[in-house]
Design a protein around this motif. Structure first.
Motif, short mmCIF file in Angstrom:
data_model
loop_
_atom_site.label_atom_id
_atom_site.label_comp_id
_atom_site.label_asym_id
_atom_site.label_seq_id
_atom_site.Cartn_x
_atom_site.Cartn_y
_atom_site.Cartn_z
N MET A 271 20.22 10.89 44.46
CA MET A 271 19.36 10.84 43.28
C MET A 271 20.20 10.43 42.07
SD MET A 271 16.49 12.24 44.57
CE MET A 271 16.02 13.33 45.92
N ASN A 272 19.54 9.89 41.06
CA ASN A 272 20.22 9.51 39.82
C ASN A 272 20.08 10.56 38.72
OD1 ASN A 272 21.05 6.72 40.57
ND2 ASN A 272 18.84 6.37 40.67
N CYS A 273 19.13 11.50 38.89
CA CYS A 273 18.80 12.41 37.79
C CYS A 273 19.96 13.28 37.31
CB CYS A 273 17.59 13.26 38.15
SG CYS A 273 17.39 13.67 39.88
N PRO A 274 20.80 13.89 38.20
CA PRO A 274 21.88 14.71 37.66
C PRO A 274 22.85 13.93 36.77
CG PRO A 274 21.52 15.23 39.97
CD PRO A 274 20.72 14.00 39.67
N VAL B 246 8.97 2.44 37.89
CA VAL B 246 7.82 1.55 37.68
C VAL B 246 7.74 0.49 38.77
CG1 VAL B 246 7.59 1.93 35.21
CG2 VAL B 246 9.15 0.16 36.04
N LEU B 247 8.74 0.42 39.62
CA LEU B 247 8.70 -0.47 40.78
C LEU B 247 8.88 0.32 42.07
CD1 LEU B 247 10.82 -3.54 39.56
CD2 LEU B 247 8.34 -3.21 39.45
N GLY B 248 9.74 1.32 42.06
CA GLY B 248 10.06 2.11 43.25
C GLY B 248 11.52 1.92 43.58
N SER B 249 11.79 1.04 44.51
CA SER B 249 13.17 0.64 44.79
C SER B 249 13.19 -0.87 44.90
CB SER B 249 13.68 1.27 46.09
OG SER B 249 13.17 0.62 47.23
N MET B 250 14.35 -1.47 44.63
CA MET B 250 14.45 -2.93 44.69
C MET B 250 14.18 -3.42 46.10
SD MET B 250 14.91 -3.76 41.65
CE MET B 250 15.08 -5.49 42.01
N LEU C 293 19.32 1.05 37.11
CA LEU C 293 19.11 0.51 38.46
C LEU C 293 20.21 1.13 39.31
CD1 LEU C 293 18.31 -3.18 37.49
CD2 LEU C 293 16.73 -1.55 38.57
N GLY C 294 19.94 2.33 39.78
CA GLY C 294 20.97 3.14 40.43
C GLY C 294 20.84 3.11 41.95
N THR C 295 21.92 2.78 42.61
CA THR C 295 21.93 2.74 44.07
C THR C 295 22.16 4.14 44.62
OG1 THR C 295 22.77 0.48 44.06
CG2 THR C 295 22.99 1.72 46.11
N VAL C 296 21.29 4.56 45.53
CA VAL C 296 21.37 5.90 46.12
C VAL C 296 21.38 5.77 47.64
CG1 VAL C 296 20.23 6.99 44.16
CG2 VAL C 296 18.86 6.19 46.08
N MET D 251 13.17 -3.73 54.90
CA MET D 251 13.51 -3.33 53.53
C MET D 251 12.65 -2.16 53.05
SD MET D 251 13.81 -7.05 51.68
CE MET D 251 15.14 -6.71 50.51
N LEU D 252 11.66 -1.79 53.85
CA LEU D 252 10.69 -0.79 53.38
C LEU D 252 11.16 0.64 53.59
CD1 LEU D 252 7.42 -2.47 54.67
CD2 LEU D 252 8.67 -2.88 52.56
N ARG D 253 12.00 0.86 54.58
CA ARG D 253 12.54 2.20 54.85
C ARG D 253 14.01 2.03 55.20
NH1 ARG D 253 9.43 6.79 56.34
NH2 ARG D 253 10.70 8.64 55.92
N VAL D 254 14.90 2.37 54.28
CA VAL D 254 16.32 2.10 54.42
C VAL D 254 17.13 3.34 54.10
CG1 VAL D 254 16.11 -0.37 53.91
CG2 VAL D 254 16.38 1.25 52.03
N ARG D 255 18.44 3.24 54.28
CA ARG D 255 19.32 4.37 53.98
C ARG D 255 20.09 4.19 52.67
NH1 ARG D 255 21.55 5.12 60.22
NH2 ARG D 255 19.82 6.44 60.92
N GLY D 256 20.18 2.97 52.20
CA GLY D 256 20.81 2.71 50.91
C GLY D 256 19.89 1.81 50.11
#
Length: 637
Positions: free
Chosen positions: A332-335, A518-522, A358-361, A373-378
Motif C-alpha cells: 500500500m502507499n498510504c503509510p 480515479v483509475l485503479g491501477s495502471m 503513481l506508486g508501485t505496490v 494485466m487484470l490480476r497481477v502481483r506487482g
C-alpha cells in the motif's frame, strides 16, 4: 382465504394450499409460463411450494438476477447428471451459477476433451427433452452422509461434515441423479430452452493449491436460442478484444512465467501508452490541487505493524531481510503518505492536504487467480490521500467524484455504475471508528453523490473495516463492468499513526483521511482500455499516431522530412522503409491499429504534400503539411 402481498404493494386473496405455480398463472398466463421460482417473505422457494399463511410473494423469472441464477444452477445439475451418465467414475463437487453462466467441478480419471463436451451436450439435450422433474427431499445429515458415502461421492461427504449437526439437509433429485443442494430449482428440465458448454479448466478443490486438481466445465444457458446466440457472439467479440491476445499482437506487453508470474513487462509501445496516461494523470492532478509525492518501494516491517497490515494482511505481503532486519515490499502507499504528512505540524488552515502518487505496490495473489494485466502481483496504483477536517468532507468527495467523471470520460468510458459500501448494522463491532464517525462519513458520501446527481446502489456490509467507500465500475464497449475508481474513508490509520492537525481551538484533532483512486491501477486500467477499444486507441493515446509509407526508395528522403516535421509537433511517428508493395504496407499499418497512414509517392514529393489515409475511413485526401497539422490537432485536442 389468505392475503398475498405482491412487490408493487397490491394484495390478492387466494385459497390456502395453492401452489406458487398456480398463483403465478392466476395473475397472468404469461407470468405462469415465465415463472422459474419464487420468494416467500424473502426466502427463495420452488414453484411447487404451497401457500399456507399470509405472506409476501415475488415471482422470479429469468429477467431477475435471482431467477437467472436459479435457471443456470438447474442447468449445472443437468450437466452433472450427463457427466455421471457418461463417466460413472466421476465424482461431483460443486456446481454454482456465476455471472452469465455456471460451472461444475469434477474429479475424473483423465482431463475432459472438446469431444467429451460434445457428448455431454448431446446427453444434456436428451435429459432436457425428457422433461424430468426436479424433486426436493429434506433428510437428516446422517442419512445424507450415508447416502453419498454409498455413492462414493467423497466430496459431498466432506461438505456435509462442515454443516452443523442437527440441521435439515436438502437434496434435489432429477432422474437418477441426486445432488446435495439448498435450491430452489426449476420445476423440470424441460424449462431449459438453450444451453452451451463453453470451456474446460483446472481448479483446485476449494481453491487450495494443496488439494487435488479438478476438472471444471463452464457453460451458459438462456430461455431462448436467440438470446444464447447473441451471448455467444458477445463472447467471441470479447475473445477478439482480449488484452492478452492484443497485447502480444500489438507488441504492448509481455509476462514471463519463468522469471515471475503476475509481473508485467511493458514493451516500448505499451510504455508509450502508459506514459501518455501518466502524464495526463499528473497534469490533471496538479491542476486540481494535488501535490505529487514519491515513496520507497520497501519499508521496515515495523511500519506495517503500526498500520495493521502486518497482522491483517500478512499473507498478501512479500518480506525480505536486510542487515538482520525485516523489510516489506510495500503493498500500500498510504503509510508513506502519512509519514510525509507528519513531517511537519499541520494547522486547520493548511487543510485539505492532497498527496498523489503513481506508486508501485506488490501483493501476493495465488497463481490460479492471475489474469494478464487484470490480476497481477506487482502494479502501479494511481493513489491519492486527502487529509481534511470533518467540515471539508463533502466538498472533498464532490471534488473526487468530479475528477473521476472527468478522467473516465476523457478515456472514453461514458457509462459507469456506482456502489456505496457501508457497514453491516447488525455487526458494528468488527469495524473501526465510532458511530458518530461512521454516520458523518456515510452522510458525506451520500451528500456528495446527491450533489453530483449520481444514482447508486447501497451495499450493506460491504464496507472495509476502516470506513465506508464508493466504488465505481466502468462499463466498456461490450457492456462489461470493470472495477475502477474507489473512494474510501479511513478511521483506522489516523488513530494508529496519531495523524492530527491543530484546530481553531488550538487543540489537536484527528484528521479525516480519504483514500482514493480515479483509475485503479495502471495495469488493470490499461488492460481495460485495450479491450474497450479493441486495440484501436484514439489518436491521443495511440503508441504510433502516424505511419509514413513511402512507395519506393526515392520517396524515403521526403518521408523523413515529413516525419521530422511531425515529431517537431510532438507526434509519434514511424516510417515503413521495407521493400514491400504499398498495399502490403497499408495492411500491416491497419493490423497495427495505427490511426493515420501517410502515403508518399512521386506526386506528393513534387507537390510537397501528403496523401492521408485513416485506419477505418480510408483515404482522407491530399493535404499540405499545414493542413495535416490542423487535421491531427483537431482530433488530438
Amino acid at each position: 382465504m389468505l392475503q398475498v402481498t405482491l412487490p408493487d404493494g397490491s394484495i390478492q386473496q387466494v385459497e390456502s394450499g395453492i401452489t406458487v405455480a398456480q398463483f403465478a398463472s392466476n395473475i397472468s398466463q404469461r407470468l405462469g409460463k415465465d415463472a422459474l421460482a419464487a420468494k416467500i417473505d424473502g426466502v427463495a422457494v420452488d414453484l411447487s411450494t404451497s401457500l399456507a399463511h399470509n405472506c409476501a410473494v415475488e415471482i422470479l423469472t429469468f429477467a431477475s438476477k435471482e431467477g437467472a441464477e436459479i435457471y443456470r444452477h438447474s442447468t449445472s445439475h443437468v450437466m452433472a447428471y450427463a457427466v455421471k451418465t457418461l463417466f460413472p467414475s466421476a465424482k461431483v463437487t460443486i456446481g454454482p451459477s456465476v455471472e452469465d453462466g455456471f460451472y461444475y467441478d469434477f474429479d475424473v480419471e483423465r482431463p475432459f476433451t472438446p469431444e467429451d463436451l460434445e457428448q455431454i451436450e448431446h446427453k444434456m439435450a436428451e435429459l432436457v427433452n425428457a422433461d424430468l422433474p426436479f424433486v426436493r427431499k429434506e433428510v437428516s445429515k446422517e442419512d445424507a452422509s450415508r447416502f453419498f458415502q454409498e455413492q462414493g461421492e467423497t466430496y459431498k461427504v466432506e461438505i456435509l461434515n462442515d454443516i452443523p449437526d442437527g440441521e435439515t439437509i436438502s437434496e434435489y433429485q432429477v432422474g437418477e441423479f441426486t445432488d446435495l443442494c439448498r435450491g430452489p430449482h426449476l420445476p423440470s428440465t424441460g424449462k431449459i430452452k438453450a444451453f452451451k458448454l463453453l470451456t474446460i479448466a483446472g481448479a483446485y478443490w476449494r481453491g487450495d493449491e494443496k488439494n487435488r486438481m479438478l476438472q471444471r466445465i463452464y457453460g451458459t444457458s438462456f430461455p431462448s436460442q436467440k438470446e444464447l446466440t447473441a451471448h455467444l457472439e458477445k463472447l467471441e467479440e470479447a475473445k477478439r478484444r482480449d488484452h492478452r491476445k492484443l497485447g502480444k499482437e500489438l507488441d504492448l506487453f509481455s509476462i514471463h512465467q519463468d522469471v515471475g508470474a503476475g509481473l508485467i513487462y511493458w514493451h516500448p509501445k505499451g510504455a508509450v501508452v502508459r506514459r501518455v496516461i501518466e502524464d495526463f494523470w499528473k497534469d490533471t492532478h496538479v491542476q486540481r490541487g494535488y501535490e505529487l509525492v514519491t515513496t520507497p518501494h520497501i519499508a521496515h516491517s515495523d511500519l506495517w505493524r503500526t498500520s495493521g497490515h502486518y497482522d491483517f494482511y500478512r499473507e498478501n505481503m512479500y518480506t525480505l531481510g536486510i542487515d538482520d532486519e525485516e523489510y516489506v515490499l510495500k503493498p500500500m502507499n498510504c503509510p508513506g503518505h502519512i509519514l510525509i504528512y507528519q513531517s511537519q505540524l499541520r494547522s486547520y488552515r493548511d487543510l485539505p492536504v492532497r498527496f498523489a502518487e503513481l506508486g508501485t505496490v506488490y501483493r501476493y495473489e495465488r497463481s490460479g487467480t492471475l489474469h494478464g494485466m487484470l490480476r497481477v502481483r506487482g502494479f502501479t496504483q494511481d493513489d491519492a490521500h486527502i487529509f481534511c477536517t470533518p467540515e471539508q468532507l463533502v466538498n472533498e468527495i464532490v471534488g473526487v467524484l468530479d475528477l473521476t467523471e472527468y478522467m473516465l470520460k476523457t478515456f472514453g468510458f461514458e457509462n459507469y455504475t456506482v456502489e456505496l459500501s457501508v457497514r453491516d448494522p447488525q455487526n458494528k463491532q468488527k469495524y473501526a471508528g465510532t458511530d458518530e464517525q461512521w454516520d458523518r462519513a456515510e452522510e458525506a458520501l451520500i451528500e456528495a453523490l446527491k450533489q453530483k446527481g449520481l444514482p447508486y446502489k447501497r451495499m450493506e456490509g460491504e464496507a472495509v473495516f476502516y470506513g465506508p467507500k464508493i466504488d465505481t465500475k466502468l462499463i466498456d464497449a461490450l457492456g462489461r463492468g470493470w472495477q475502477g475508481p474507489t473512494t474510501q474513508f479511513d478511521f483506522n490509520l489516523p488513530s494508529r499513526f496519531d495523524v492530527t492537525y491543530i484546530g481553531e481551538d488550538g487543540k489537536k484533532h484527528y484528521v479525516y483521511m480519504v483514500h482514493r483512486t480515479v483509475l485503479g491501477s495502471m495495469e488493470r486500467f490499461t488492460g481495460a482500455l485495450i479491450e474497450h477499444y479493441a486495440g484501436a486507441f484514439p489518436l491521443w493515446l495511440a503508441p504510433v499516431q502516424v505511419k509514413l509509407l513511402p512507395i519506393g526508395d526515392r520517396h524515403i528522403a521526403y518521408a523523413n522530412q515529413v516525419a521530422a516535421a511531425l515529431r517537431q509537433q510532438k507526434y509519434r511517428v514511424e516510417i515503413d522503409t521495407r521493400d514491400e508493395k504499398i498495399g502490403q504496407k497499408i495492411r500491416v499499418a491497419q493490423v497495427e491499429q495505427v490511426p493515420y497512414m501517410i502515403i508518399i509517392g512521386d506526386k506528393e514529393v513534387n507537390d510537397q504534400t501528403v496523401s492521408l489515409r485513416h485506419r477505418r475511413k480510408g483515404d482522407v485526401g491530399s493535404l499540405t503539411i499545414e493542413q495535416l497539422f490542423r487535421q491531427l490537432s483537431d482530433e488530438v485536442y
